[in-house]
Design an enzyme around this catalytic site. Structure first.
Site, PDB file in Angstrom:
ATOM      1  N   SER A  70       0.616  -1.318   0.095  1.00  0.00           N
ATOM      2  CA  SER A  70       0.176   0.210  -0.112  1.00  0.00           C
ATOM      3  C   SER A  70       0.885   1.352   0.184  1.00  0.00           C
ATOM      4  O   SER A  70       1.538   1.563  -0.867  1.00  0.00           O
ATOM      5  CB  SER A  70      -0.988  -0.133   1.208  1.00  0.00           C
ATOM      6  OG  SER A  70      -1.841   0.851   1.138  1.00  0.00           O
ATOM      7  N   ALA A 386      -8.202  10.068   9.127  1.00  0.00           N
ATOM      8  CA  ALA A 386      -7.535  11.237   8.590  1.00  0.00           C
ATOM      9  C   ALA A 386      -6.747  11.069   7.483  1.00  0.00           C
ATOM     10  O   ALA A 386      -6.814  11.864   6.548  1.00  0.00           O
ATOM     11  CB  ALA A 386      -6.947  12.050   9.545  1.00  0.00           C
ATOM     12  N   ARG A 519       4.683   6.849  15.855  1.00  0.00           N
ATOM     13  CA  ARG A 519       4.100   7.976  15.250  1.00  0.00           C
ATOM     14  C   ARG A 519       3.622   8.750  16.349  1.00  0.00           C
ATOM     15  O   ARG A 519       3.145   8.538  17.407  1.00  0.00           O
ATOM     16  CB  ARG A 519       2.837   7.855  14.100  1.00  0.00           C
ATOM     17  CG  ARG A 519       3.182   6.457  13.312  1.00  0.00           C
ATOM     18  CD  ARG A 519       1.941   6.830  12.324  1.00  0.00           C
ATOM     19  NE  ARG A 519       1.853   5.536  11.237  1.00  0.00           N
ATOM     20  CZ  ARG A 519       2.875   5.458  10.338  1.00  0.00           C
ATOM     21  NH1 ARG A 519       3.511   6.273   9.857  1.00  0.00           N
ATOM     22  NH2 ARG A 519       2.696   4.345   9.771  1.00  0.00           N
TER      23      ARG A 519
HETATM   24  C1  G16 Z   1      -2.951   0.753   6.582  1.00  0.00           C
HETATM   25  C2  G16 Z   1      -3.947   0.650   7.351  1.00  0.00           C
HETATM   26  C3  G16 Z   1      -4.725   1.967   7.702  1.00  0.00           C
HETATM   27  C4  G16 Z   1      -3.851   2.572   8.532  1.00  0.00           C
HETATM   28  C5  G16 Z   1      -2.329   2.652   7.765  1.00  0.00           C
HETATM   29  C6  G16 Z   1      -1.465   3.426   8.840  1.00  0.00           C
HETATM   30  O1  G16 Z   1      -2.992   1.568   5.356  1.00  0.00           O
HETATM   31  O2  G16 Z   1      -5.032  -0.099   6.324  1.00  0.00           O
HETATM   32  O3  G16 Z   1      -5.806   1.587   8.387  1.00  0.00           O
HETATM   33  O4  G16 Z   1      -4.396   3.764   8.896  1.00  0.00           O
HETATM   34  O5  G16 Z   1      -2.259   1.606   7.275  1.00  0.00           O
HETATM   35  O6  G16 Z   1      -1.392   2.297   9.932  1.00  0.00           O
HETATM   36  P1  G16 Z   1      -0.094   2.662  11.086  1.00  0.00           P
HETATM   37  O7  G16 Z   1       0.026   4.086  11.431  1.00  0.00           O
HETATM   38  O8  G16 Z   1      -0.256   1.518  11.940  1.00  0.00           O
HETATM   39  O9  G16 Z   1       1.227   2.126  10.149  1.00  0.00           O
HETATM   40  P2  G16 Z   1      -2.405   1.298   4.016  1.00  0.00           P
HETATM   41  O10 G16 Z   1      -2.885   2.125   3.191  1.00  0.00           O
HETATM   42  O11 G16 Z   1      -0.902   1.188   4.289  1.00  0.00           O
HETATM   43  O12 G16 Z   1      -3.037  -0.156   3.866  1.00  0.00           O
END
Ligand code: G16
Length: 544
Positions: A70, A386, A519
């Site tokens: 992603s 967000a 974070r």
């Molecule tokens: C993934 C999750 C999201 C999350 C993001 C960041 O997004 O599907 O729900 O907000 O990671 O997560 P973290 O702050 O735990 O790293 P994506 O777009 O990478 O699939």
């Protein structure tokens, strides 16, 4: 072939030899397994096994396997399971995935697999059906081969979805499992996806003036392919898109200096946008992430060199736009349906105040799976992180109310029609950048708004999001929807003391579930206060 009543242990052990386990311990987390691509071969083989077992456990329903990292950098990759209704994997199976992925020897692996079969009383004679897809990362094809080896070893009907966005795979799974039923979601093909969304968009924007051009940063990822597919079914004058950052094959380009995460985190334009002729004042711009499951919008009110001319319309703003419009439609329609909204700790305080005046608002930890489940509690559940991840869920009850509605006035009739149109435009399985983009365009067209009017719904509190490298992020533990730390001991009290120094101050710290970082989020009434607060909290985290 006679029915199989036992695990094909020999075949699994034989195939396993080609997929030796790396030393790394890996956890099925926020978004499945995610780490450096080089560490994932054995994990992918094993998820091929698990995918087949999950399908058998669901009585042979189709489940999905998506290879993607992603928003993460190109050298990362990941894999996640999509459950039969197109939603995220049932949480009870997450520890199963973790145990199977980390089994150290062939013997342990077979024991873990047998344990799952016994624990979930899986009938192994049920045929498994699995659809798989992948994003544009150079590492994806070889990881897909490992998944296929796993499925071949255990025995599963494989459906090759090809290069797809994550939400397209979610769509395919749901479409396969509902095909031929009264709940049929759409044709289970990539083209079926474009037609479902494109036709719904055309119908929901009928008789509206052509929208303004939307400039899309595709993050050099698979979203570019998806939009090109959509453009084949929606005429350009009805959906004037200008696609930028579409280099799906350029090494190192994915999410690099572009994409939703870059724009949201840095609160600035993708690199090089100041040289693009399409990027002009008041043009509506948006960015997808690498697998097109999130989107943020933005616009300029002057030359891009000045940071104050950049205005972000993030997931909170999308939620506000949707809540504002949908609550009005529900009222006009006279339908007895309850709206609600779900946010996370990252939601800007101003957005929460805005939403709470219109709909009930609930909070969950980060991770779309948490928000999705909470949003299912409402008749119409709006959820957005967000960072631009989210969608709007219409429950069976809401859809029934829309179908059975007997509006007594032309305005109520139009409102019911528009609710039905939006329900069709919005991907009901998962957050989807393409579908969210269309929803926003439908609402802006109905409102006759541009970015400035949308932005005027409320004023964001200045905020900052930082990534901090620490020696061990697992020592950071949180509670209260990740708004407070329980470990390291004493750190929350120190954060509280810092926050208390700034008017409207708020800050929280949480370990990322997708990157090896912690974070730090901060917001306050004044920009200079946010900078100071974020710096102080970051310094605190660095000492841990
Ligand atoms: C993934 C999750 C999201 C999350 C993001 C960041 O997004 O599907 O729900 O907000 O990671 O997560 P973290 O702050 O735990 O790293 P994506 O777009 O990478 O699939």
């Amino acid at each position: 072939m006679p029915p199989v009543h036992a695990l094909p242990v020999e075949a699994i052990v034989r195939a396993l030899a080609a997929h030796p386990k790396s030393a790394a311990h890996i956890v099925y987390g926020t978004a499945g397994f995610r780490t450096k691509a080089a560490l994932l071969d054995s994990t992918c083989f094993r998820i091929g096994l698990i995918g087949a077992l999950r399908s058998k456990a669901l009585d042979g329903k189709v489940v999905g396997l998506m290879v993607t990292a992603s928003h993460n950098p190109e050298p990362d990759n990941g894999v996640k399971i999509v459950d039969a209704r197109g939603e995220m994997l049932d949480a009870a199976w997450e520890p199963v995935c973790t145990r199977i992925a980390n089994a150290a020897t062939a013997e342990e692996l077979v024991q873990e697999l047998q344990h799952v079969v016994d624990a979930f009383q899986i009938d192994l004679s049920v045929p498994a059906r699995v659809v798989y897809a992948w994003d544009t990362r150079p590492s994806s094809p070889s990881l897909v081969r490992a998944i296929v080896d796993g499925m071949d070893a255990i025995g599963a009907e494989k459906m090759d979805g090809g290069l797809l966005t994550t939400p397209q795979l979610h769509y395919l799974v749901f479409a396969y499992n509902t095909a031929g039923t009264p709940d049929a979601y759409g044709e289970p093909t990539e083209e079926g996806y474009y037609h479902k969304l494109g036709d719904a968009y055309l119908s929901a924007t009928q008789n509206k003036p052509a929208p303004v051009t939307l400039v899309v940063d595709c993050a050099n990822g698979v979203g570019a392919k998806s939009l090109q597919g959509l453009e084949k079914v929606v005429p350009h004058d009805r959906l004037p898109l200008q696609l930028l950052r579409t280099e799906m094959k350029a090494p190192g380009a994915l999410n690099n200096g572009c994409g939703a995460d870059f724009v949201k985190t840095n609160q600035k334009l993708p690199a090089g946008y100041d040289q693009e002729s399409h990027v002009q004042q008041n043009t509506l711009l948006c960015s997808f992430d690498g697998d097109a499951d999130r989107i943020v919008f933005y616009y300029l009110t002057g030359p891009p060199e000045k940071s104050e001319n950049f205005h972000l319309l993030d997931g909170d703003r999308i939620a506000a736009l949707a809540a504002d419009y949908l609550s009005e439609l529900v009222e006009q329609s006279g339908l007895d349906v309850q709206l609600g909204c779900v946010q996370t700790a990252y939601a800007n305080g101003s957005s929460t105040l805005y939403l709470e005046k219109r709909v009930p608002v609930a909070f969950t930890p980060t991770g779309v799976k948490h928000l999705h489940h909470e949003a299912e509690k409402y008749d119409i559940g709006i959820y957005f992180e967000a960072n631009g991840h989210g969608t709007v869920l219409f429950s069976k009850r809401a859809m029934q109310a829309i179908r059975d509605a007997k509006p007594s006035t032309p305005a109520a009739h139009a409102a019911v029609q528009q609710l039905a149109g939006l329900a069709a435009v919005i991907n009901q399985t998962v957050g989807d950048a393409v579908s969210d983009m269309l929803m926003v365009l439908v609402i802006l067209a109905a409102r006759q708004w541009g970015p400035v009017e949308w932005d005027a719904l409320y004023t964001d509190l200045p905020n900052r999001l930082c990534k901090v490298q620490v020696s061990d992020r697992t020592q950071f533990k949180t509670t209260d929807a990740e708004r407070r730390l329980t470990s390291p001991a004493g750190m929350q009290a120190q954060i509280d003391a810092l926050v208390a120094q700034y008017p409207l101050g708020r800050s929280f710290v949480r370990p990322s579930g997708t990157e090896d970082v912690v974070r730090v989020y901060a917001e306050a009434a004044k920009a200079e206060d946010v900078a100071a607060l974020a710096k102080q909290v970051t310094a605190l985290v660095e000492t841990a």
